[in-house]
Every structure is written in C-alpha cells, then in structure tokens.
Design a protein around this motif. Sequence first.
Motif, PDB file in Angstrom:
ATOM      1  N   UNK A   1       0.748  -1.172   0.185  1.00  0.00           N
ATOM      2  CA  UNK A   1       0.349  -0.251  -0.378  1.00  0.00           C
ATOM      3  C   UNK A   1       1.079   1.559   0.162  1.00  0.00           C
ATOM      4  N   UNK A   2       0.629   1.768  -0.771  1.00  0.00           N
ATOM      5  CA  UNK A   2       1.457   3.729  -0.951  1.00  0.00           C
ATOM      6  C   UNK A   2       0.957   4.275   0.238  1.00  0.00           C
ATOM      7  N   UNK A   3       2.796   4.429   1.264  1.00  0.00           N
ATOM      8  CA  UNK A   3       2.807   5.412   1.867  1.00  0.00           C
ATOM      9  C   UNK A   3       2.394   6.843   1.452  1.00  0.00           C
ATOM     10  N   UNK A   4       3.353   7.458   0.709  1.00  0.00           N
ATOM     11  CA  UNK A   4       2.904   8.831   0.182  1.00  0.00           C
ATOM     12  C   UNK A   4       1.125   8.374  -0.281  1.00  0.00           C
ATOM     13  N   UNK A   5       0.363   7.573  -0.356  1.00  0.00           N
ATOM     14  CA  UNK A   5      -0.895   8.159  -1.048  1.00  0.00           C
ATOM     15  C   UNK A   5      -2.197   8.108   0.332  1.00  0.00           C
ATOM     16  N   UNK A   6      -1.519   7.629   1.385  1.00  0.00           N
ATOM     17  CA  UNK A   6      -2.455   7.576   2.312  1.00  0.00           C
ATOM     18  C   UNK A   6      -1.505   8.024   3.672  1.00  0.00           C
ATOM     19  N   UNK A   7      -0.659   8.246   4.035  1.00  0.00           N
ATOM     20  CA  UNK A   7      -0.288   8.341   5.760  1.00  0.00           C
ATOM     21  C   UNK A   7       0.789   9.036   5.756  1.00  0.00           C
TER      22      UNK A   7
END
Length: 504
Positions: free
Chosen positions: A93-99
């Motif tokens: 899961x893409x960290x730069x899209x989420x957290x």
Amino acid sequence: MDTDRKFIRLPMPDPSLSHAGRWLLNRRDFLRYGGTGLSAVALTALLARQTLLAGTKPSWRPAWSPERPHAARPPLSAPRAKNILVIFCSGACAHVETWDYKPELFKRNGQPLPGPDKLITFQGENGNLAKPHWPFRPRGQCGKMISDMLPHLAELADDLCFIHSMTAKSNTHGPAENQMSTGFILDGFPSMGAWVSYALGTESENLPAFVAIPDPRGVPQVGPNHWNAAFLPAVFQGVAFNADQPIPNLAAPKEITAAAEFGTRDFLKLLNDRHLARHPADSELSARIASYELAARMQLSAAEVGDLATESRATTDLYGVKDANPLKARFAKNCLLARRLIERGVRFVQLFNGAYAMGEGVGNWDGHKKLKEQYDVHAPILDQPCAALLKDMKARGLLEETLVAWVTEFGRMPTFQKGASGRDHNPHGFTVWLTGAGVKRGFSYGGTDEFGYKAVENVCTIYDLHATLLHLLGLDHERLTFYHNGTERRLTDVHGEVIQEILA
C-alpha cells in the motif's frame, strides 16, 4: 623436492612481511596460520555459546510440554501486551497516498525526481514526481495530516502511532512478504506468530494460539509462509480460516454415536501415548496429537467464535457486515472474527487485506499501472471495517492488553512509472503504524525525505519492528532462540533494536 619451497600466492600483500615475503608464503606457514585461524573461530563460537563475550546474552527457550504445547507460559519480563493483532495489507500500500504527507509532491508534481537520471526500480524506468490522488487534511487533536483515501481510519489519528521510516531488504513481493512475517527474505523460517506461540502459548483452552485470517479474495503471494512454523515444532504453526470458510469437519458424522466417538478417542489416545513414550522426540507426532485434541475441544468453541449472528445489529452495522459491496461485507466479517478471537484469548491474530490470485493490483495494493482506479476499489474494503475493528476493541477495553500493528511489505515510489499512472515498488522508506497496549498515541516517529522516497530520520528496519513487538509481549528478541542446524535462530536474526521512542 622440498615441499616447504612450494609457494602459494596471497591475494593481498602483508605489510608485516619483508618486501620479498609480502606476496609469498610457504606451505608450512600457510597450514600454521590457517590452523590458528580456525582455532580462533572455534574459541569465539564457544565463548559466545557460554555468553562469555561482551554483549552476548544467554539464550532463552520456553519450557513447553508436547502434551500441552499451547499452555500459557510466563514471559521473560512484565509484558505491556498479552495479545497481538497484525493487519497485513498485501501488495504494498502506497505510503505517499495514505499516511506520509509530502507537500513537495504537490508543489513539484510533474517534475523529475532530483538525483540520477532514468532511475530504474522494480519494473523499469520511472517517470516524474506525481502528487497523491487524494488530498491530505489535519486529523484529530494531534493534527496529523492523513489522506482522504481512508477517511474512517483517518478519524482515529489520535490513537495511532506512526513509524514513517520503515525499510525492507527486498523490492520483490514474495521476499518482502517473507521478511515482514518471518524476519527473513528466504523461505523456510518461522513466522512471527509461530515464534510468539512457541514462547508464550495461549490463555485460550479451546482455540488455537495463532490464527491467520486470509482475505476473502484469497491468500497473499507467499501464502502459508505467513503462518508457518518452519523449523519450530510443527504444533506452533498458525491455523488459517476466515468468516467465509470456517474450520471444516468439526462435527462428527450423524451415523457415529457419541459413545462410539468417545470410545474411539480414548483408544486412540492410549495408542498415541504409548507411541510417544517410546519416541519422546517425535515432535510431528506430538503436534498431531495436540492438534487432534484441540480440534475436539474446538468442535464447540470454533463454531461459536465464528457465529456472527450473536452480534448486535449496531455492531454489524459499525463494521459494514451487510454492506452492498460484497467484498467489503466479507472483509468486515473477517474483522469482526478477528475481534472475537482476541476477545477469547487467542494470542496472535494475523488479518490479511489483499490477495494475489486475481493478478497484479486487481485484488491487492500492487498499483503499478492504474493506481487511482485500483485503490478506489481497495480503500473502501479496508477502511470502514478496519476502523470499526479498532473502535470496537477500544470500546470493549481490548486495546488495554492488545497491540495492533498495521503493516505492508514495502512502500511505493513518489514518481509514476514511465508511461503509466501507477507507482513502482519502494523498500527504501514506508509507513507502518501501531496502536493499543504499550505504545504512544497520536504520535509520529521517523521520516522519509521531502518526496517520500528514502527514510532519512530515525531509520527503522523490520528487525526493529519485530524486536519492539516481542518487547511489548515481555520477550527479549536477542534471547528468544531455537537451536536449528547448528545455529541459535532468532526472529530478528542478528539484528534489531527496540524502538524505545514509541513506547508509552
């Protein structure tokens, strides 16, 4: 011929020898130096085994009985947590899209990533920097910036402890999944749940110590590696089942009477006990006997734990059990099952979101080509049910003794892949978060660079994460070992430090 006059060429000169002797060594000296070198290696190994070297700790192996392998065992020190729940989003899961909020990605959208030209990652050349597809907003009293992609989880910012500087050793899904769940990128090592079961057993008499709950869509890429016991005694492997597929064959056939069933069990126990007395080191037999006995006890308890009809309407609505999206509803049932297992004393539960049977990015977080389109499918499946699980556990007081960890195998690039609208694999920096027993809340630790590409502040490894999880259970990752193939094996290999700064 004088054999001492035969010379062997050394790869590098020894400055302690004369000019002529720097490159030459006679056979007698070679054997002498080689022999003393091997002696030094042997001495070091013996000293380490007896913990006489500086910095070494005595190994600790729990005293467990093959007859009652799952009996609860005391930890090494006072634990902060009694149970662990791991939520594993497979596919990265893409960290730069989420957290991981990076304003520079919004400012420099479409510009090249500073650094090497034509950066090559897992699937090839990268394109330019790409801003997140969802806006970020401050959440809770802590003001944590979290994406609109997961609005229900974002509401819980004040309860979460973020580690933004996680790193992995591989940029390939299979090895990276292995490392996150077993500590090693290679196959053949025990999962963290198996290590915990081996160390502590469980307080539940009638349920497994370790349960893995696969996604309704299937299993992750390395499948049973996530819950295998490898070289640990087989009895400590996880039991895999979910709300869609409960444990099969729990009920006896109708034509077998209760008296016949109990009589057969007693006779089989007599034979097994006699065989075990003659072969006390047969761990496979011990594991099978224990599993059959557990299965007998589970005939009632497993059916009860999976009976979600006993939950209130308010609870099932909170999770989304009857949602119009069938995949979301099925995952919601798995989340509710996870809470029921923790509530009944199961020591380690691993809940999976995402599977590989459906192909790249279709049923998992592997967003290479069309990330927005795919994440619009996956995010709602994860968001409400997972947030409901945390809210429900908190309301019931379960987070006082349960540690929850949200993980994924690695992150994704701040750039789009060249010619695509998705992000490639990135093991150099990504986010995991914890909540519950023993960790700070509304807290962020570590950080990636201004683009979210590499961890640069308080860099952490998966070894550090595992060391911290064990520490919160009252276990020392350097002492919890199992002797296998001439080596004292650990979950953390020879690495890892407890992340002290995140502890409450």
